[in-house]
Motif scaffolding. Structure first.
Motif, PDB file in Angstrom:
ATOM      1  N   LEU A 149       0.825  -1.213   0.000  1.00  0.00           N
ATOM      2  CA  LEU A 149       0.000   0.000   0.000  1.00  0.00           C
ATOM      3  C   LEU A 149       0.855   1.257   0.000  1.00  0.00           C
ATOM      4  O   LEU A 149       0.553   2.231  -0.702  1.00  0.00           O
ATOM      5  N   GLN A 150       1.923   1.234   0.784  1.00  0.00           N
ATOM      6  CA  GLN A 150       2.792   2.408   0.820  1.00  0.00           C
ATOM      7  C   GLN A 150       3.598   2.543  -0.467  1.00  0.00           C
ATOM      8  O   GLN A 150       3.850   3.657  -0.940  1.00  0.00           O
ATOM      9  N   ALA A 151       3.989   1.416  -1.058  1.00  0.00           N
ATOM     10  CA  ALA A 151       4.699   1.473  -2.337  1.00  0.00           C
ATOM     11  C   ALA A 151       3.797   2.065  -3.417  1.00  0.00           C
ATOM     12  O   ALA A 151       4.242   2.871  -4.250  1.00  0.00           O
ATOM     13  N   GLY A 152       2.531   1.675  -3.417  1.00  0.00           N
ATOM     14  CA  GLY A 152       1.591   2.231  -4.386  1.00  0.00           C
ATOM     15  C   GLY A 152       1.460   3.730  -4.250  1.00  0.00           C
ATOM     16  O   GLY A 152       1.394   4.466  -5.251  1.00  0.00           O
ATOM     17  N   ARG A 153       1.441   4.203  -3.012  1.00  0.00           N
ATOM     18  CA  ARG A 153       1.309   5.642  -2.759  1.00  0.00           C
ATOM     19  C   ARG A 153       2.590   6.393  -3.095  1.00  0.00           C
ATOM     20  O   ARG A 153       2.569   7.413  -3.789  1.00  0.00           O
ATOM     21  N   LEU A 154       3.727   5.877  -2.619  1.00  0.00           N
ATOM     22  CA  LEU A 154       4.983   6.608  -2.774  1.00  0.00           C
ATOM     23  C   LEU A 154       5.532   6.530  -4.189  1.00  0.00           C
ATOM     24  O   LEU A 154       6.115   7.495  -4.685  1.00  0.00           O
ATOM     25  N   TRP A 155       5.361   5.396  -4.839  1.00  0.00           N
ATOM     26  CA  TRP A 155       5.869   5.228  -6.198  1.00  0.00           C
ATOM     27  C   TRP A 155       4.779   5.434  -7.246  1.00  0.00           C
ATOM     28  O   TRP A 155       5.022   5.241  -8.441  1.00  0.00           O
ATOM     29  N   LYS A 156       3.598   5.785  -6.769  1.00  0.00           N
ATOM     30  CA  LYS A 156       2.485   6.130  -7.659  1.00  0.00           C
ATOM     31  C   LYS A 156       2.193   5.017  -8.674  1.00  0.00           C
ATOM     32  O   LYS A 156       2.084   5.256  -9.873  1.00  0.00           O
ATOM     33  N   ASP A 157       2.051   3.810  -8.151  1.00  0.00           N
ATOM     34  CA  ASP A 157       1.743   2.657  -8.990  1.00  0.00           C
ATOM     35  C   ASP A 157       0.549   1.923  -8.390  1.00  0.00           C
ATOM     36  O   ASP A 157       0.671   1.269  -7.346  1.00  0.00           O
ATOM     37  N   PRO A 158      -0.620   2.011  -9.020  1.00  0.00           N
ATOM     38  CA  PRO A 158      -1.831   1.395  -8.459  1.00  0.00           C
ATOM     39  C   PRO A 158      -1.782  -0.121  -8.400  1.00  0.00           C
ATOM     40  O   PRO A 158      -2.560  -0.729  -7.657  1.00  0.00           O
ATOM     41  N   ARG A 386       1.176   6.312   7.828  1.00  0.00           N
ATOM     42  CA  ARG A 386       1.800   6.321   6.507  1.00  0.00           C
ATOM     43  C   ARG A 386       3.312   6.489   6.630  1.00  0.00           C
ATOM     44  O   ARG A 386       3.794   7.234   7.476  1.00  0.00           O
ATOM     45  N   LEU A 387       4.032   5.794   5.771  1.00  0.00           N
ATOM     46  CA  LEU A 387       5.486   5.879   5.779  1.00  0.00           C
ATOM     47  C   LEU A 387       5.938   7.213   5.201  1.00  0.00           C
ATOM     48  O   LEU A 387       5.482   7.634   4.136  1.00  0.00           O
ATOM     49  N   VAL A 388       6.863   7.850   5.907  1.00  0.00           N
ATOM     50  CA  VAL A 388       7.482   9.094   5.431  1.00  0.00           C
ATOM     51  C   VAL A 388       8.979   8.815   5.317  1.00  0.00           C
ATOM     52  O   VAL A 388       9.738   8.968   6.278  1.00  0.00           O
ATOM     53  N   PRO A 389       9.444   8.373   4.148  1.00  0.00           N
ATOM     54  CA  PRO A 389      10.862   8.071   3.987  1.00  0.00           C
ATOM     55  C   PRO A 389      11.685   9.331   3.787  1.00  0.00           C
ATOM     56  O   PRO A 389      11.178  10.355   3.306  1.00  0.00           O
ATOM     57  N   GLY A 390      12.965   9.248   4.153  1.00  0.00           N
ATOM     58  CA  GLY A 390      13.836  10.400   4.019  1.00  0.00           C
ATOM     59  C   GLY A 390      13.964  10.892   2.593  1.00  0.00           C
ATOM     60  O   GLY A 390      14.145  12.092   2.361  1.00  0.00           O
ATOM     61  N   TRP A 391      13.855   9.981   1.631  1.00  0.00           N
ATOM     62  CA  TRP A 391      14.031  10.413   0.242  1.00  0.00           C
ATOM     63  C   TRP A 391      12.883  11.262  -0.280  1.00  0.00           C
ATOM     64  O   TRP A 391      12.998  11.855  -1.353  1.00  0.00           O
ATOM     65  N   ARG A 392      11.815  11.384   0.475  1.00  0.00           N
ATOM     66  CA  ARG A 392      10.728  12.258   0.092  1.00  0.00           C
ATOM     67  C   ARG A 392      10.968  13.700   0.539  1.00  0.00           C
ATOM     68  O   ARG A 392      10.259  14.606   0.173  1.00  0.00           O
ATOM     69  N   ASN A 393      11.977  13.880   1.366  1.00  0.00           N
ATOM     70  CA  ASN A 393      12.284  15.212   1.889  1.00  0.00           C
ATOM     71  C   ASN A 393      13.431  15.833   1.100  1.00  0.00           C
ATOM     72  O   ASN A 393      14.157  15.177   0.369  1.00  0.00           O
TER      73      ASN A 393
END
Length: 396
Positions: A149-158, A386-393
């Protein structure tokens, strides 16, 4: 069928590529250099790179070399998926997912055909490799659903999102029960944990951020109520501030597990980890931590976490290994315990030390990655889990 009842040191590569058309769209089993992993993070995540090099085969199998069967567990796969997501390492994520689908779910891992993964795979008595126990492990299933679920959100892949939704739905259908006066509760697996009026439970299978995220994704599911039930389990079974590895429900109340007793050790150490990872904005964060205060007090007194502790009396023995410090680092950080956090950092520095003749220990590396990744700011969970990874910052 064997019943999965204890993973002390049983955590976690051989082929497995996805066959279905829908799954093939996201599987890019490719040529990836582990040294290039975590390229999207703020600086190289050395611990993750070494984990991939040592414990992840080229085909995506996570292997625990310390076991006679050279086993892989669904838990090892689930943790590997999480670390790959934190590292923004999609190639490794897809390899892990492909292996899991083929070998643990018998290629039945699609949005319309979702099978719970078998928990244990490895060398059989005849020397061949395959599933050793077809029962599933609910905590691993939760983490895999969360990762997807988090991969779908963060990598924008349904496609990931659809898989995560389907898996979460099967968990709710097959690995849940209801405890009168408490509410929904997660069974450790679909088979073998409700016998003769006794329901066996594992407190470490209930990470609050994961439950919150599932509640956010499936608001009509049991997840929000399960979070409340999980808190009741944690609080009630830790009268001295120490969680047991296992507990049970019998005659309308939580009781000491009739099989494993009240000992808290290699399973229970993760209860402190999940509490420490929970966002301080979560309404259950502070009471959850408060229910587990025994460990903080014990480390303050002795300078070490006990390897084993009685959850009913508080009697402790032994010295916990490096994995314990990995689990406790976020716990100390959440409590604002600078001395405890400093001790954890000092011990965890040994994870990156190359000592001739000393092989890396799987569980030390896994919990070490959870702990150091968190306290070093490589990831966190928000109030919705929800996961907030460092690479999003923005990385300075």
């Amino acid at each position: 069928m064997q019943v999965r009842i204890n993973r002390k040191a049983c955590l976690a590569l051989t082929l497995g590529l996805a066959a279905s058309a829908s799954f093939a769209n996201l599987v890019k089993v490719a040529q990836v250099n582990p040294a290039s992993a975590a390229s999207g993070a703020c600086g190289e995540w050395t611990g993750y790179r070494r984990f991939v090099e040592r414990f992840v085969q080229a085909d995506g199998r996570v292997i625990d070399y310390s076991t006679p069967t050279q086993q892989t567990t669904s838990e090892g796969q689930s943790y590997g998926l999480f670390f790959a997501l934190v590292a923004n390492d999609r190639a490794t994520f897809d390899r892990l997912l492909a292996w899991t689908r083929t070998n643990l779910a018998d290629n039945q891992f699609d949005a319309q055909n979702m099978r719970l993964p078998s928990w244990q795979w490895g060398r059989k008595p005849d020397g061949s490799f395959g599933v050793l126990d077809p029962n599933s492990a609910s905590d691993s299933d939760l983490w895999i659903a969360y990762d997807l679920l988090q991969a779908g959100r963060l990598w924008k892949d349904p496609t990931y999102t659809q898989l995560g939704q389907a898996l979460a739905t099967q968990i709710a259908r097959q690995e849940m029960t209801s405890l009168p006066g408490v509410g929904p509760m997660l069974l450790p697996g679909p088979q073998g944990f409700k016998v003769g009026g006794v329901t066996r439970l594992n407190p470490s299978y209930l990470p609050l951020p994961v439950l919150r995220a599932l509640a956010h994704e499936q608001p009509n599911g049991p997840w929000a109520k399960l979070a409340e039930s999980a808190y009741k389990l944690i609080k009630t079974t830790a009268p001295q501030g120490f969680s047991p590895d296992w507990a049970a429900w019998q005659n309308g109340q939580f009781v000491v597990d009739p099989k494993n007793g009240d000992t808290g050790s290699y399973d229970a150490i993760r209860v402190y980890l999940w509490a420490g990872l929970t966002s301080s904005a979560d309404p259950l964060a502070k009471p959850w931590l408060a229910a587990l205060g025994g460990m903080r007090t014990k480390v303050a007194q002795t300078g070490i976490p006990p390897e084993k502790v009685s959850s009913t009396s508080g009697t402790a023995s032994g010295e916990g290994p490096l994995s314990y410090w990995g689990a406790l680092a976020p716990y100390f950080k959440a409590l604002g315990d600078e001395r405890g956090l400093g001790l954890a950092r000092t011990h965890l520095a040994a994870l990156d030390a190359n000592v001739p003749g000393r092989e890396p220990v799987y569980y030390d590396r896994v919990l070490g990655l959870f702990g150091t990744g968190f306290i070093d700011g490589r990831y966190r969970f928000d109030e919705a889990g929800r996961l907030v990874p460092g690479w999003r910052n923005t990385c300075d």
